[in-house]
Each structure stands twice: as structure tokens, then as C-alpha cells.
Scaffold this motif. Structure first.
Motif, PDB file in Angstrom:
ATOM      1  N   ASP A  71     -51.845  35.691  89.641  1.00  0.00           N
ATOM      2  CA  ASP A  71     -51.410  34.606  90.518  1.00  0.00           C
ATOM      3  C   ASP A  71     -49.896  34.669  90.746  1.00  0.00           C
ATOM      4  OD1 ASP A  71     -54.004  33.643  90.726  1.00  0.00           O
ATOM      5  OD2 ASP A  71     -53.784  32.324  88.993  1.00  0.00           O
ATOM      6  N   GLN A  72     -49.160  34.906  89.668  1.00  0.00           N
ATOM      7  CA  GLN A  72     -47.714  35.011  89.793  1.00  0.00           C
ATOM      8  C   GLN A  72     -47.326  36.245  90.598  1.00  0.00           C
ATOM      9  OE1 GLN A  72     -45.082  32.733  88.456  1.00  0.00           O
ATOM     10  NE2 GLN A  72     -44.369  33.920  90.198  1.00  0.00           N
ATOM     11  N   VAL A  74     -42.698  42.012  83.173  1.00  0.00           N
ATOM     12  CA  VAL A  74     -41.375  41.610  83.630  1.00  0.00           C
ATOM     13  C   VAL A  74     -40.839  40.392  82.878  1.00  0.00           C
ATOM     14  CG1 VAL A  74     -41.640  42.563  85.949  1.00  0.00           C
ATOM     15  CG2 VAL A  74     -42.412  40.242  85.492  1.00  0.00           C
ATOM     16  N   SER A  75     -41.625  39.829  81.979  1.00  0.00           N
ATOM     17  CA  SER A  75     -41.162  38.686  81.196  1.00  0.00           C
ATOM     18  C   SER A  75     -41.459  38.953  79.728  1.00  0.00           C
ATOM     19  CB  SER A  75     -41.843  37.397  81.673  1.00  0.00           C
ATOM     20  OG  SER A  75     -43.252  37.518  81.580  1.00  0.00           O
ATOM     21  N   ASP A  76     -41.461  37.919  78.926  1.00  0.00           N
ATOM     22  CA  ASP A  76     -41.732  38.069  77.504  1.00  0.00           C
ATOM     23  C   ASP A  76     -43.126  38.656  77.312  1.00  0.00           C
ATOM     24  OD1 ASP A  76     -42.301  37.732  74.796  1.00  0.00           O
ATOM     25  OD2 ASP A  76     -41.195  35.859  74.655  1.00  0.00           O
ATOM     26  N   PRO A  77     -43.243  39.838  76.690  1.00  0.00           N
ATOM     27  CA  PRO A  77     -44.567  40.450  76.544  1.00  0.00           C
ATOM     28  C   PRO A  77     -45.536  39.594  75.750  1.00  0.00           C
ATOM     29  CG  PRO A  77     -42.939  41.592  75.199  1.00  0.00           C
ATOM     30  CD  PRO A  77     -42.183  40.656  76.099  1.00  0.00           C
ATOM     31  N   ARG A  78     -45.019  38.671  74.951  1.00  0.00           N
ATOM     32  CA  ARG A  78     -45.913  37.807  74.185  1.00  0.00           C
ATOM     33  C   ARG A  78     -46.705  36.866  75.088  1.00  0.00           C
ATOM     34  NH1 ARG A  78     -41.104  36.256  70.098  1.00  0.00           N
ATOM     35  NH2 ARG A  78     -40.115  36.244  72.139  1.00  0.00           N
ATOM     36  N   LEU A  79     -46.243  36.717  76.338  1.00  0.00           N
ATOM     37  CA  LEU A  79     -46.948  35.867  77.300  1.00  0.00           C
ATOM     38  C   LEU A  79     -47.999  36.645  78.084  1.00  0.00           C
ATOM     39  CD1 LEU A  79     -43.882  33.845  78.673  1.00  0.00           C
ATOM     40  CD2 LEU A  79     -45.450  33.212  76.831  1.00  0.00           C
ATOM     41  N   GLY A  80     -48.086  37.943  77.828  1.00  0.00           N
ATOM     42  CA  GLY A  80     -49.067  38.766  78.524  1.00  0.00           C
ATOM     43  C   GLY A  80     -48.400  39.827  79.364  1.00  0.00           C
ATOM     44  N   LEU A 115     -37.046  43.991  90.820  1.00  0.00           N
ATOM     45  CA  LEU A 115     -37.553  42.980  89.897  1.00  0.00           C
ATOM     46  C   LEU A 115     -37.676  41.630  90.588  1.00  0.00           C
ATOM     47  CD1 LEU A 115     -35.440  43.777  86.704  1.00  0.00           C
ATOM     48  CD2 LEU A 115     -37.773  44.511  87.228  1.00  0.00           C
ATOM     49  N   PRO A 116     -38.718  40.865  90.264  1.00  0.00           N
ATOM     50  CA  PRO A 116     -38.837  39.523  90.838  1.00  0.00           C
ATOM     51  C   PRO A 116     -37.643  38.635  90.518  1.00  0.00           C
ATOM     52  CG  PRO A 116     -40.911  40.189  89.813  1.00  0.00           C
ATOM     53  CD  PRO A 116     -39.904  41.220  89.436  1.00  0.00           C
ATOM     54  N   ALA A 117     -36.963  38.904  89.396  1.00  0.00           N
ATOM     55  CA  ALA A 117     -35.802  38.087  89.027  1.00  0.00           C
ATOM     56  C   ALA A 117     -34.682  38.190  90.053  1.00  0.00           C
ATOM     57  CB  ALA A 117     -35.291  38.514  87.649  1.00  0.00           C
ATOM     58  N   TRP A 118     -34.710  39.224  90.891  1.00  0.00           N
ATOM     59  CA  TRP A 118     -33.665  39.371  91.903  1.00  0.00           C
ATOM     60  C   TRP A 118     -33.875  38.452  93.098  1.00  0.00           C
ATOM     61  CZ3 TRP A 118     -33.662  45.473  92.253  1.00  0.00           C
ATOM     62  CH2 TRP A 118     -33.251  46.000  91.019  1.00  0.00           C
ATOM     63  N   LEU A 119     -35.059  37.890  93.220  1.00  0.00           N
ATOM     64  CA  LEU A 119     -35.326  36.989  94.350  1.00  0.00           C
ATOM     65  C   LEU A 119     -34.325  35.825  94.324  1.00  0.00           C
ATOM     66  CD1 LEU A 119     -39.218  36.943  94.181  1.00  0.00           C
ATOM     67  CD2 LEU A 119     -37.873  37.569  96.214  1.00  0.00           C
ATOM     68  N   GLY A 120     -33.750  35.546  95.454  1.00  0.00           N
ATOM     69  CA  GLY A 120     -32.795  34.454  95.540  1.00  0.00           C
ATOM     70  C   GLY A 120     -31.371  34.850  95.254  1.00  0.00           C
ATOM     71  N   SER A 121     -31.129  36.085  94.773  1.00  0.00           N
ATOM     72  CA  SER A 121     -29.764  36.529  94.508  1.00  0.00           C
ATOM     73  C   SER A 121     -29.031  36.768  95.825  1.00  0.00           C
ATOM     74  CB  SER A 121     -29.767  37.815  93.681  1.00  0.00           C
ATOM     75  OG  SER A 121     -28.469  38.377  93.628  1.00  0.00           O
ATOM     76  N   ALA A 122     -27.797  36.327  95.881  1.00  0.00           N
ATOM     77  CA  ALA A 122     -26.988  36.542  97.082  1.00  0.00           C
ATOM     78  C   ALA A 122     -26.687  38.016  97.300  1.00  0.00           C
ATOM     79  CB  ALA A 122     -25.685  35.752  96.973  1.00  0.00           C
ATOM     80  N   GLN A 123     -26.840  38.844  96.246  1.00  0.00           N
ATOM     81  CA  GLN A 123     -26.540  40.265  96.358  1.00  0.00           C
ATOM     82  C   GLN A 123     -27.734  41.087  96.848  1.00  0.00           C
ATOM     83  OE1 GLN A 123     -23.451  41.098  95.915  1.00  0.00           O
ATOM     84  NE2 GLN A 123     -22.905  39.050  95.187  1.00  0.00           N
ATOM     85  N   LEU A 124     -28.913  40.459  96.916  1.00  0.00           N
ATOM     86  CA  LEU A 124     -30.110  41.223  97.237  1.00  0.00           C
ATOM     87  C   LEU A 124     -30.076  41.862  98.626  1.00  0.00           C
ATOM     88  CD1 LEU A 124     -32.809  42.234  96.257  1.00  0.00           C
ATOM     89  CD2 LEU A 124     -33.852  40.083  96.992  1.00  0.00           C
ATOM     90  N   SER A 168     -29.205  49.751 101.540  1.00  0.00           N
ATOM     91  CA  SER A 168     -29.106  51.211 101.401  1.00  0.00           C
ATOM     92  C   SER A 168     -30.443  51.890 101.153  1.00  0.00           C
ATOM     93  CB  SER A 168     -28.145  51.557 100.252  1.00  0.00           C
ATOM     94  OG  SER A 168     -26.856  51.084 100.518  1.00  0.00           O
ATOM     95  N   ALA A 169     -31.452  51.129 100.800  1.00  0.00           N
ATOM     96  CA  ALA A 169     -32.762  51.698 100.474  1.00  0.00           C
ATOM     97  C   ALA A 169     -33.670  51.664 101.696  1.00  0.00           C
ATOM     98  CB  ALA A 169     -33.404  50.942  99.327  1.00  0.00           C
ATOM     99  N   ASP A 170     -34.494  52.699 101.843  1.00  0.00           N
ATOM    100  CA  ASP A 170     -35.452  52.742 102.945  1.00  0.00           C
ATOM    101  C   ASP A 170     -36.697  51.914 102.639  1.00  0.00           C
ATOM    102  OD1 ASP A 170     -34.145  54.815 104.761  1.00  0.00           O
ATOM    103  OD2 ASP A 170     -34.224  55.882 102.857  1.00  0.00           O
ATOM    104  N   SER A 171     -36.980  51.732 101.343  1.00  0.00           N
ATOM    105  CA  SER A 171     -38.120  50.914 100.926  1.00  0.00           C
ATOM    106  C   SER A 171     -37.864  50.453  99.495  1.00  0.00           C
ATOM    107  CB  SER A 171     -39.435  51.697 101.002  1.00  0.00           C
ATOM    108  OG  SER A 171     -39.402  52.810 100.121  1.00  0.00           O
ATOM    109  N   SER A 172     -38.685  49.503  99.047  1.00  0.00           N
ATOM    110  CA  SER A 172     -38.548  48.989  97.686  1.00  0.00           C
ATOM    111  C   SER A 172     -39.927  48.919  97.043  1.00  0.00           C
ATOM    112  CB  SER A 172     -37.875  47.608  97.679  1.00  0.00           C
ATOM    113  OG  SER A 172     -38.584  46.692  98.487  1.00  0.00           O
ATOM    114  N   VAL A 173     -39.921  48.938  95.716  1.00  0.00           N
ATOM    115  CA  VAL A 173     -41.153  48.858  94.924  1.00  0.00           C
ATOM    116  C   VAL A 173     -41.002  47.673  93.989  1.00  0.00           C
ATOM    117  CG1 VAL A 173     -42.694  50.022  93.323  1.00  0.00           C
ATOM    118  CG2 VAL A 173     -41.413  51.361  95.017  1.00  0.00           C
ATOM    119  N   LEU A 174     -41.720  46.603  94.280  1.00  0.00           N
ATOM    120  CA  LEU A 174     -41.606  45.396  93.471  1.00  0.00           C
ATOM    121  C   LEU A 174     -42.495  45.533  92.240  1.00  0.00           C
ATOM    122  CD1 LEU A 174     -40.417  42.530  93.232  1.00  0.00           C
ATOM    123  CD2 LEU A 174     -42.445  41.690  94.445  1.00  0.00           C
ATOM    124  N   GLN A 175     -41.872  45.496  91.068  1.00  0.00           N
ATOM    125  CA  GLN A 175     -42.621  45.600  89.818  1.00  0.00           C
ATOM    126  C   GLN A 175     -43.066  44.209  89.395  1.00  0.00           C
ATOM    127  OE1 GLN A 175     -40.931  47.999  86.631  1.00  0.00           O
ATOM    128  NE2 GLN A 175     -41.700  46.539  85.119  1.00  0.00           N
TER     129      GLN A 175
END
Length: 394
Positions: A195-196, A184-190, A158-167, A173-180
Motif C-alpha cells: 500500500d505504501q 527503505v525504513s526500519d527492517p524490523r517493520l518489514g 528513495l521515497p524520502a527524497w519526495l518533497g525535497s527542494a533539491q529533487l 541530469s538523469a534520463d530516468s529514475s528507479v524508485l526503490q
């Protein structure tokens, strides 16, 4: 002196050499929990454009409840593309029982292999909150040690993990990642912001040194009235509740522009795009496969909505067709010049207003005509209907 000049020219030519980035790999998620006969043509028609299938295999819910997806192993074996089994662990799980979850995953691996399926990887899809990333990293470390060393492990991120010290520990342990980058946010915003999404992709490329993919949407959802706990989202399965539905659909034109930008200037370590999800013929909230393939290929998108008339002994069948490669919303209004009509009516989704020389079909609800598709909108028994005098309003 000749050697120095040659060396200089070699450096100059190397600087002018065009470095063409390899094409981005294109993959597909198969997310249906129950496989049907509609999967066979969908798999067949997607084979030339998507290299790998990431197939929902198992879901874990709160209360130690597990649900297996009922895949068709014969279809997957006949298809022959590389398979990655996706394990969906509910983000609302308060904790992950390492031993229990690992045992469930190993059982999936064993069962698929017993059915003659060759797995090329396991993907863990777990929307953990940032406060639980340390525990998630420990689970992935445990799982990696339990899986066969030759079986790659990937995770949905998840993009929300960006900047986490745990990332960093999580990615270790993962060989690759899939960024969704959708829903990922309030569905009312689309459902999706290209761009994001591009900003997140570039930020992720600076975070990981391993290959990563972008998960992109090729679907829509409906928002139902807020029940006090936030908006209710309806996706593939219709919910048993009334009320108006606000339809949200990922725009193929915007996704096509993003895909082009990523092909032209891919972020570091970006290995490819994974489209969610494989559309079936009866999937009313997914792009048609024709549109999805056109976007994945980078084809120019166009819809060509037109009125069709089929006449037999004065009885006209009135319809719409879309010979383009872009799905198109049903038009709001269709008008036809007609004379001496003894009777006429609209079919589901439209109403009819009739005057002495005009038939007007008005849309009653939202709908889409898939690329290459047709649908009937009504009938009329008239002396003549002038197709040249027809008009379609968006």
C-alpha cells in the motif's frame, strides 16, 4: 446536417473507445558480486520474461575503496539482452569526489566495451540523505557531461527524497529514475508494504516528467540480534556470528496484487518494474525463478505441497514436492500411517517421533520448498506406509 451528425457520432465513438495501457516492461537486477556457473541457467530461463539486465558492476566504499563485480562477459554477450551497468556508491560516503568517481565509472564503461559488451545505460545507486542532495545533483551534472551523450543515465531514488527542494535539480541530469520501494525504513517493520509502495509510486509520478521504474523485491533477509548500533541484516552472504535469525521475505502474493494494480492503472510516466534480484539455484533468500516469472507475468499463484514415497525392498524414501508455481514454507509437521517399521530416521531440518502405527516428522528450522522443487525429509523401513493416510500441517 449529415456532416454534423457524423461529427457527433465520431466524437461519441471516440469517447467510448477503450484505451489499453501498454504492458509494463519487466527488468532484472543481477546483484551477485561473484559470478558462478549457476548464472548460465538463470539467465537462460529468465530471457523470455525480462527485457533488460541491470548488472552490478562497481561499488564505492568509504576510504576511497572500490570493488569490481566479477561478471562473466561471455554469458552476457551470449544472452544478448540490453545491459545497464549499475554503480553502487555507499550511502555512508561523506562526500563524492567528482573527478575520482567519474574516472572509475568511465573506466568501467571502457572495460566493458573492450570485452565486447554493448552498454545501453549507466545507473547510479546512491542512498544520499536529503541534506546531501544538492551535492549529489552537482555530481550527476558533472557525470552527465563526462559520459557519452548517447549513453542514458539513470539513478536509483528513495521515497524520502519526495518533497525535497533539491529533487528537481537531481532529476534534471538523469534520463530516468528507479524508485526503490523496498527495505527503505526500519527492517524490523518489514521488508515491503504494498500500500505504501503504491502511494510512493503515485507521488513520484507527480514529481517527475521523465520515465521512471519501480524496484520491487523478490528476496528475503534475516535480522540478527541488535548489537547496539541497530539491527544487523544478513542477506545473500551468511555472517560469521551466532544467534537466532528472524527471517523476512517479500510475499509473492502481495507483490502480484501490486503488479496487477500497476498494470491496470499505471501512474503517469511509469515505464516498468525492475525485480531485485535474479535468483540463482543456490540463492536461499530469493524467490525461485519459477515464482518470479509467474508474478511478473501476472499468473495465478498456487502451491501444491505433497508427500512423495519411493519404495525399494521395503525401504521408503520420504519426501516433499511442490509442483505449483509458488514457493512454499516447509510444513511444520508431516504424519504418515505405517506398520511394522524396523527402523526410520529424519534428515536435516526435521526430527522423527515414531509410534507403532505412525511416523511424525516435525520441522526443526525454517525453510522453503521452491516451486517445482523436491526435498527428502527422511526414510523408513516398514512393511507398509499408507500414502493415502499421510497428512501435512502448514
Amino acid at each position: 446536417m449529415r456532416f454534423i451528425v457524423g461529427l457527433f457520432l465520431g466524437v461519441l465513438l471516440a469517447g467510448c473507445e477503450q484505451h489499453v495501457a501498454p504492458p509494463l516492461d519487466q527488468q532484472l537486477y543481477i546483484w551477485q558480486r561473484q559470478w558462478t556457473p549457476a548464472h548460465e541457467p538463470a539467465l537462460r530461463d529468465s530471457r523470455n520474461d525480462f527485457s533488460t539486465l541491470r548488472v552490478l558492476a562497481l561499488q564505492g566504499f568509504a576510504g576511497a575503496r572500490w570493488s569490481r563485480a566479477r561478471v562473466d562477459p561471455a554469458l552476457l554477450k551470449a544472452d544478448g539482452r540490453p545491459l545497464i551497468a549499475v554503480i553502487r556508491l555507499d550511502g555512508q560516503l561523506k562526500s563524492l569526489d567528482q573527478e575520482q568517481v567519474t574516472a572509475q565509472i568511465l573506466q568501467v564503461v571502457a572495460d566493458w566495451q573492450a570485452q565486447g559488451l554493448t552498454l545501453r545505460g549507466i545507473e547510479i545507486d546512491h542512498d544520499a540523505g536529503n541534506a546531501r542532495l544538492a551535492a549529489y545533483a552537482e555530481f550527476l551534472k558533472h557525470l552527465r557531461s563526462a559520459l557519452p551523450p548517447s549513453l542514458p543515465l539513470s539513478i536509483t531514488a528513495l521515497p524520502a527524497w519526495l518533497g525535497s527542494a533539491q529533487l528537481p535539480a537531481l532529476l534534471q541530469s538523469a534520463d530516468s529514475s528507479v524508485l526503490q520501494v523496498h527495505a527503505v525504513s526500519d527492517p524490523r517493520l518489514g521488508l515491503f508494504d504494498p500500500d505504501q509502495a503504491l502511494k510512493w509510486a503515485k507521488a513520484w509520478s507527480r514529481t517527475t516528467e521523465k520515465p521512471f521504474y519501480l524496484a520491487l523485491p523478490a528476496y528475503g533477509v534475516a535480522l540478527l540480534a541488535d548489537d547496539g548500533a541497530g539491527p544487523v541484516v544478513e542477506s545473500e552472504v551468511q555472517l560469521e556470528r551466532g544467534g537466532q535469525r528472524q527471517e523476512l521475505l517479500a510475499d509473492p502474493l502481495l507483490l502480484s496484487q501490486l503488479a496487477k494494480a500497476l498494470r491496470d492503472n499505471p501512474p503517469m510516466h511509469l515505464a516498468g518494474l525492475i525485480w531485485f534480484r535474479l535468483p540463482l539455484a543456490n540463492d536461499r533468500r530469493a524467490w525461485s525463478l519459477t515464482t518470479l516469472r509467474a508474478v511478473a507475468r501476472g499468473d495465478q499463484l498456487a502451491s501444491e505441497l505433497g508427500v512423495t514415497l519411493s519404495e525399494h525392498d521395503g525401504l521408503y524414501e520420504i519426501g516433499l514436492d511442490n509442483p505449483g508455481n509458488l514457493d512454499k514454507a516447509w510444513p511444520a509437521r508431516i504424519t504418515l500411517q505405517a506398520r511394522d517399521c524396523a527402523g526410520a530416521d529424519a534428515l536435516a531440518g526435521y526430527s522423527l517421533q515414531q509410534s507403532p502405527d505412525l511416523l511424525t516428522f516435525t520441522r526443526l528450522r525454517e525453510g522453503r520448498l521452491p516451486a517445482g522443487g523436491q526435498r527428502a525429509v527422511g526414510w523408513a523401513r516398514c512393511a507398509i506406509i499408507d500414502q493415502g493416510g499421510s497428512h501435512v500441517d502448514p
